[in-house]
Design a protein around this motif. Structure first.
Motif, short mmCIF file in Angstrom:
data_model
loop_
_atom_site.label_atom_id
_atom_site.label_comp_id
_atom_site.label_asym_id
_atom_site.label_seq_id
_atom_site.Cartn_x
_atom_site.Cartn_y
_atom_site.Cartn_z
N ASP A 1 0.91 -1.04 0.02
CA ASP A 1 -0.11 0.03 -0.08
C ASP A 1 0.85 1.26 0.12
OD1 ASP A 1 -2.36 -1.43 0.05
OD2 ASP A 1 -2.42 -1.63 2.22
N GLY A 2 2.04 1.10 -0.61
CA GLY A 2 2.91 2.39 -0.37
C GLY A 2 3.78 2.64 0.70
N PHE A 3 3.64 1.61 1.57
CA PHE A 3 4.43 1.74 2.76
C PHE A 3 5.60 0.88 2.87
CE2 PHE A 3 0.40 3.49 3.92
CZ PHE A 3 0.84 4.47 4.58
N PRO A 4 6.83 1.24 3.28
CA PRO A 4 7.79 0.19 3.52
C PRO A 4 7.51 -0.74 4.54
CG PRO A 4 8.37 2.10 4.34
CD PRO A 4 7.15 2.45 3.63
N ALA A 5 7.70 -2.13 4.23
CA ALA A 5 7.11 -3.04 5.16
C ALA A 5 7.98 -4.26 5.09
CB ALA A 5 5.65 -3.61 4.80
N ALA A 6 7.74 -5.28 5.96
CA ALA A 6 8.45 -6.38 6.09
C ALA A 6 7.17 -7.64 6.33
CB ALA A 6 9.57 -6.67 7.22
N ARG A 7 7.94 -8.76 6.03
CA ARG A 7 6.96 -9.99 6.40
C ARG A 7 7.86 -11.31 6.44
NH1 ARG A 7 4.07 -11.59 0.62
NH2 ARG A 7 5.74 -11.96 -0.68
N ASP A 8 7.24 -12.26 7.25
CA ASP A 8 7.83 -13.53 7.70
C ASP A 8 6.93 -14.45 6.95
OD1 ASP A 8 8.73 -15.87 8.87
OD2 ASP A 8 9.47 -14.93 10.43
N LEU B 1 -1.41 16.12 -4.10
CA LEU B 1 -0.07 15.26 -4.10
C LEU B 1 -0.44 13.90 -4.56
CD1 LEU B 1 2.90 15.94 -3.05
CD2 LEU B 1 2.18 14.96 -0.67
N GLU B 2 0.48 13.49 -5.17
CA GLU B 2 0.28 12.13 -5.76
C GLU B 2 1.49 11.18 -5.68
OE1 GLU B 2 -2.50 12.38 -9.77
OE2 GLU B 2 -0.62 12.40 -9.87
N VAL B 3 1.53 10.07 -5.23
CA VAL B 3 2.56 9.38 -4.76
C VAL B 3 2.48 7.89 -5.98
CG1 VAL B 3 2.41 9.68 -2.54
CG2 VAL B 3 1.24 7.66 -3.21
N LEU B 4 3.56 7.69 -6.16
CA LEU B 4 4.05 6.50 -7.12
C LEU B 4 3.46 5.18 -6.55
CD1 LEU B 4 5.45 6.21 -9.98
CD2 LEU B 4 7.23 5.20 -8.93
N ARG B 5 2.66 4.61 -7.47
CA ARG B 5 2.24 3.37 -7.00
C ARG B 5 3.39 2.32 -6.94
NH1 ARG B 5 -3.39 2.72 -7.52
NH2 ARG B 5 -4.26 4.40 -8.55
N THR B 6 3.36 1.21 -5.86
CA THR B 6 4.44 0.44 -5.58
C THR B 6 4.52 -0.91 -6.29
OG1 THR B 6 3.66 0.06 -3.47
CG2 THR B 6 5.20 1.79 -3.62
N GLY B 7 3.39 -1.12 -6.88
CA GLY B 7 3.27 -2.59 -7.40
C GLY B 7 3.30 -2.70 -8.93
N THR B 8 4.13 -1.82 -9.47
CA THR B 8 4.18 -1.46 -10.97
C THR B 8 5.44 -1.82 -11.64
OG1 THR B 8 4.60 0.75 -10.92
CG2 THR B 8 2.25 0.11 -10.76
N PRO B 9 5.55 -2.10 -12.66
CA PRO B 9 6.80 -2.27 -13.44
C PRO B 9 8.03 -1.11 -13.63
CG PRO B 9 5.01 -3.20 -14.73
CD PRO B 9 4.52 -2.62 -13.70
N LEU B 10 7.13 0.09 -13.51
CA LEU B 10 7.73 1.28 -13.33
C LEU B 10 8.33 1.61 -11.96
CD1 LEU B 10 8.58 4.24 -14.15
CD2 LEU B 10 6.32 5.14 -13.45
N LEU C 1 9.85 6.86 -1.85
CA LEU C 1 8.74 6.87 -2.73
C LEU C 1 8.45 8.21 -3.38
CD1 LEU C 1 6.67 4.76 -3.58
CD2 LEU C 1 5.19 5.69 -1.65
N PRO C 2 8.53 8.38 -4.89
CA PRO C 2 8.44 9.65 -5.47
C PRO C 2 7.13 10.14 -5.05
CG PRO C 2 9.60 8.12 -6.90
CD PRO C 2 9.14 7.26 -5.65
N THR C 3 6.79 11.35 -5.15
CA THR C 3 5.60 12.20 -5.18
C THR C 3 5.80 13.27 -6.29
OG1 THR C 3 6.62 13.81 -3.33
CG2 THR C 3 5.51 11.67 -2.89
N ARG C 4 4.77 13.78 -6.58
CA ARG C 4 4.49 14.79 -7.47
C ARG C 4 3.06 15.51 -7.27
NH1 ARG C 4 2.90 12.27 -13.46
NH2 ARG C 4 0.76 11.85 -12.94
N GLU C 5 3.12 16.77 -7.65
CA GLU C 5 1.97 17.55 -7.91
C GLU C 5 1.14 17.18 -9.13
OE1 GLU C 5 2.45 21.70 -8.09
OE2 GLU C 5 3.28 21.89 -6.17
N PRO C 6 -0.34 16.65 -9.08
CA PRO C 6 -0.70 16.37 -10.44
C PRO C 6 -0.69 17.19 -11.24
CG PRO C 6 -2.40 16.00 -8.24
CD PRO C 6 -1.10 16.96 -7.99
N PRO C 7 -0.40 16.64 -12.49
CA PRO C 7 -0.17 17.62 -13.72
C PRO C 7 -1.61 18.41 -13.99
CG PRO C 7 -0.18 15.27 -14.37
CD PRO C 7 -0.29 15.43 -12.84
#
Length: 303
Positions: free
Chosen positions: A151-158, A256-265, A295-301
């Motif tokens: 969900d865009g947050f740095p996380a860990a799992r076991d 503000l927009e944040v980059l999705r973290t589940g994408t090829p980009l 995590l990159p952020t930007r102003e919406p174009p």
């Protein structure tokens, strides 16, 4: 076409073809990747899960993490909606560790009423990994079997335990507690502003992360008291307000927009930071730490 003329034309074209091939093989920089992004690569912050910490120096934007700490986030929403922190202060700034705010009342002294917020919450140090959209990094981590983003947050799992949790990276927002695991109520919040204290993972409830305005917190004078608390009340940094974005008129919200973290980009952006290939770097690292993935952020174009 005469053979001699053909050979001359081919020879003339070879330098241009070589340049084009070299440019095609040269990895794109992080900025070049982001410049080529599509609208679907970005997501807007949810106003119902976004906090605005208003200081005299500006606004700190915090994204809450209800998928990891639903009861704490619900309490924080209530506290912000009812203006609990308005007029309080940042009362702790510990070097290379955290900035913290909340009720500055001394131990044993009356504290501000919680209003409709709950006085007791369960510890939310971790959650079931099942059902979580976890995007793993290939790099090893010293604190967990797997790390990545959820969900865009740095996380860990076991995987063996079937548990996942948020990581104490720079900008992480947590709920301070006493000795008992379930002694936090979301009123005392801190932000990590130093080297990532990952030893705190699964020991404190993390409720979100700062997505904009960290520079307003990281420059605060360090407290001289134990654990970085300000000994003189005059040193405390006044909080004008802490509000939910949903309670702020739309025209006054931070766009503000944040980059999705589940994408090829996103994978390509991480790789561009893992193995820097610009002219300055002489040896690619071949590794990136979870907390060094910004995590990159930007102003919406503008449309």
């Amino acid at each position: 076409m005469r053979p001699a003329l053909l050979a001359l034309l081919v020879a003339a074209a070879l330098p241009a073809l070589a340049v084009a091939a070299d440019e095609a093989q040269k990895p794109r920089t992080t900025q070049e990747l982001l410049d080529a992004s599509q609208p679907s690569d970005w997501r807007a912050l949810d106003p119902a899960s976004t906090l605005y910490l208003e200081l005299a120096t500006g606004r700190v934007v915090i994204e809450l993490a209800p998928a990891f700490a639903p009861q704490h986030v619900a309490n924080i929403r209530t506290l912000a909606h009812e203006g609990y922190w308005n007029g309080m202060s940042i009362n702790r700034s510990q070097d290379n560790f955290v900035v913290q705010w909340g009720d500055p009342a001394e131990e044993g002294q009356p504290r501000k009423p919680l209003g409709d917020a709950k006085a007791h919450l369960p510890a939310e140090f971790e959650r079931d990994a099942a059902g979580l959209d976890f995007h793993a990094l290939p790099d090893r981590d010293g604190w967990a079997p797997e790390v990545g983003f959820a969900d865009g947050f740095p996380a860990a799992r076991d995987p063996a335990e079937g548990k996942a949790w948020l990581a104490h990276c720079y900008g992480a927002v947590g709920a301070g507690r006493d000795v008992a695991a379930d002694s936090s109520d979301g009123t005392e919040l801190y932000v990590v502003d130093g080297q990532s204290p990952r030893q705190l993972d699964r020991n404190i409830t993390l409720v979100g992360r700062v997505v904009e305005g960290m520079e307003l917190l990281s420059v605060l004078p360090r407290g001289t008291g134990p654990l970085g608390f300000y000994e003189d009340a005059a040193q405390r940094v006044p909080i004008k307000a802490i509000r939910l974005a949903a309670d702020v008129p739309e025209a006054q919200r931070t766009k503000l927009e944040v980059l999705r973290t589940g994408t090829p980009l996103f994978d390509a952006v991480v790789e561009s930071r893992r193995n820097r290939r610009d002219d300055w770097y002489k040896r690619p690292a071949g590794h990136i730490d979870l907390c060094n993935v910004t995590l990159p952020t930007r102003e919406p174009p503008a449309h």
